[in-house]
Scaffold this motif. Sequence first.
Motif, PDB file in Angstrom:
ATOM      1  N   ASP A 132       2.268  10.171  -0.160  1.00 45.29           N
ATOM      2  CA  ASP A 132       1.286   8.637  -0.451  1.00 45.29           C
ATOM      3  C   ASP A 132       0.508   8.394   0.858  1.00 45.29           C
ATOM      4  OD1 ASP A 132       2.003  10.260  -3.227  1.00 45.29           O
ATOM      5  OD2 ASP A 132       2.666   8.389  -3.062  1.00 45.29           O
ATOM      6  N   ALA A 133      -0.467   7.830   0.675  1.00 46.41           N
ATOM      7  CA  ALA A 133      -1.010   6.671   1.783  1.00 46.41           C
ATOM      8  C   ALA A 133      -1.195   5.992   1.483  1.00 46.41           C
ATOM      9  CB  ALA A 133      -2.760   8.012   1.484  1.00 46.41           C
ATOM     10  N   LEU A 134      -1.039   5.404   2.291  1.00 51.77           N
ATOM     11  CA  LEU A 134      -0.939   3.950   2.494  1.00 51.77           C
ATOM     12  C   LEU A 134      -2.122   3.090   2.956  1.00 51.77           C
ATOM     13  CD1 LEU A 134       2.310   2.722   4.011  1.00 51.77           C
ATOM     14  CD2 LEU A 134       1.590   2.655   2.198  1.00 51.77           C
ATOM     15  N   THR A 135      -3.330   3.265   2.343  1.00 51.15           N
ATOM     16  CA  THR A 135      -4.808   2.779   2.052  1.00 51.15           C
ATOM     17  C   THR A 135      -4.746   1.712   2.353  1.00 51.15           C
ATOM     18  OG1 THR A 135      -4.409   1.945  -0.059  1.00 51.15           O
ATOM     19  CG2 THR A 135      -5.555   4.215   0.510  1.00 51.15           C
ATOM     20  N   PRO A 136      -5.553   0.772   3.134  1.00 50.04           N
ATOM     21  CA  PRO A 136      -5.922  -0.514   3.646  1.00 50.04           C
ATOM     22  C   PRO A 136      -5.453  -1.384   1.825  1.00 50.04           C
ATOM     23  CG  PRO A 136      -7.945   1.059   4.179  1.00 50.04           C
ATOM     24  CD  PRO A 136      -6.960   1.654   3.402  1.00 50.04           C
ATOM     25  N   ARG A 137      -5.983  -0.817   0.510  1.00 50.45           N
ATOM     26  CA  ARG A 137      -5.844  -2.108  -0.546  1.00 50.45           C
ATOM     27  C   ARG A 137      -4.177  -1.739  -0.190  1.00 50.45           C
ATOM     28  NH1 ARG A 137      -8.556  -0.646  -6.483  1.00 50.45           N
ATOM     29  NH2 ARG A 137      -6.928  -1.825  -7.644  1.00 50.45           N
ATOM     30  N   ARG A 138      -3.373  -0.632  -0.062  1.00 49.71           N
ATOM     31  CA  ARG A 138      -2.351  -0.603  -0.175  1.00 49.71           C
ATOM     32  C   ARG A 138      -1.243  -1.229   0.721  1.00 49.71           C
ATOM     33  NH1 ARG A 138      -0.663   5.409  -1.657  1.00 49.71           N
ATOM     34  NH2 ARG A 138      -1.266   5.193  -4.209  1.00 49.71           N
ATOM     35  N   ILE A 139      -2.028  -2.195   1.896  1.00 42.50           N
ATOM     36  CA  ILE A 139      -1.501  -2.254   3.249  1.00 42.50           C
ATOM     37  C   ILE A 139      -1.484  -3.384   2.706  1.00 42.50           C
ATOM     38  CG2 ILE A 139      -1.681  -3.017   4.984  1.00 42.50           C
ATOM     39  CD1 ILE A 139      -1.802   0.363   5.903  1.00 42.50           C
ATOM     40  N   ALA A 140      -2.990  -3.998   2.080  1.00 43.45           N
ATOM     41  CA  ALA A 140      -2.469  -5.374   1.653  1.00 43.45           C
ATOM     42  C   ALA A 140      -1.922  -5.736   0.456  1.00 43.45           C
ATOM     43  CB  ALA A 140      -4.441  -5.718   1.103  1.00 43.45           C
ATOM     44  N   GLY A 141      -1.856  -5.333  -0.106  1.00 45.54           N
ATOM     45  CA  GLY A 141      -0.958  -5.769  -1.666  1.00 45.54           C
ATOM     46  C   GLY A 141       0.909  -5.834  -0.462  1.00 45.54           C
ATOM     47  N   ILE A 142       1.126  -4.854  -0.227  1.00 42.77           N
ATOM     48  CA  ILE A 142       2.281  -5.126   0.436  1.00 42.77           C
ATOM     49  C   ILE A 142       2.348  -6.890   1.199  1.00 42.77           C
ATOM     50  CG2 ILE A 142       4.038  -4.086   2.282  1.00 42.77           C
ATOM     51  CD1 ILE A 142       3.148  -1.368   1.674  1.00 42.77           C
ATOM     52  N   ALA A 143       0.966  -7.443   2.042  1.00 51.65           N
ATOM     53  CA  ALA A 143       1.150  -8.148   2.780  1.00 51.65           C
ATOM     54  C   ALA A 143       1.638  -9.070   1.541  1.00 51.65           C
ATOM     55  CB  ALA A 143       0.132  -8.410   3.679  1.00 51.65           C
ATOM     56  N   ILE A 144       0.937  -9.569   0.799  1.00 53.32           N
ATOM     57  CA  ILE A 144       0.456  -9.957   0.060  1.00 53.32           C
ATOM     58  C   ILE A 144       1.852 -11.021  -1.065  1.00 53.32           C
ATOM     59  CG2 ILE A 144      -0.046 -10.762  -2.822  1.00 53.32           C
ATOM     60  CD1 ILE A 144      -2.543  -9.430  -1.347  1.00 53.32           C
ATOM     61  N   VAL A 145       2.574  -9.647  -0.938  1.00 48.62           N
ATOM     62  CA  VAL A 145       3.992  -9.772  -2.318  1.00 48.62           C
ATOM     63  C   VAL A 145       4.847 -11.429  -1.460  1.00 48.62           C
ATOM     64  CG1 VAL A 145       5.736  -8.353  -2.823  1.00 48.62           C
ATOM     65  CG2 VAL A 145       3.415  -7.607  -3.356  1.00 48.62           C
TER      66      VAL A 145
END
Length: 172
Positions: A132-145
């Motif tokens: 699964d692609a780590l899109t910029p939105r997913r990477i931002a979500g990972i950083a926010i947690v």
Amino acid sequence: MPATSPTTKSDTKRLVAGVAIGLIAASIGALYTVYARWGISRGMGTADLTALRFGAAGLATFPLLARVLWLDARVFMKRWRVWLLMAILAGTPFGLLIFGALQLAPQSHAAVFPFATMRVMGMVLSAWLLGDALTPRRIAGIAIVPAQTRPSGWPLPWPGFCSPSHGQLGGI
């Protein structure tokens, strides 16, 4: 009317069903930590809670697994390494780790950290194992947690407001 609002009776039913299922899932997640803490307070150990959680889940889902294997075993067996790795990572070792941590963590942490970190690790593992692609939105979500969950562990400047004996802000 916004484009995303339900326009037909069928859409409204689907929306109501979706909200109901979401509330049920959230309730199950909340009860998970409540009953784990309840079991710990009554003397259950990490191994007891892990066996209870995965034993019940295994018995409940075994008929589904048997049906899938009976109907089309090759689809299941095609990715057996991924399934085995997921079973190892999300199975007993996860239970032992999470229930061990729940014995040490204050209640406020028990309600937040496991579920937040599960989502992050789910995204990371699905990118690694399933492609699964780590899109910029997913990477931002990972950083926010971590940014969202970290403040619950910080001591606050007011004495007694956030202490291990309370386990949460102000003992609420």
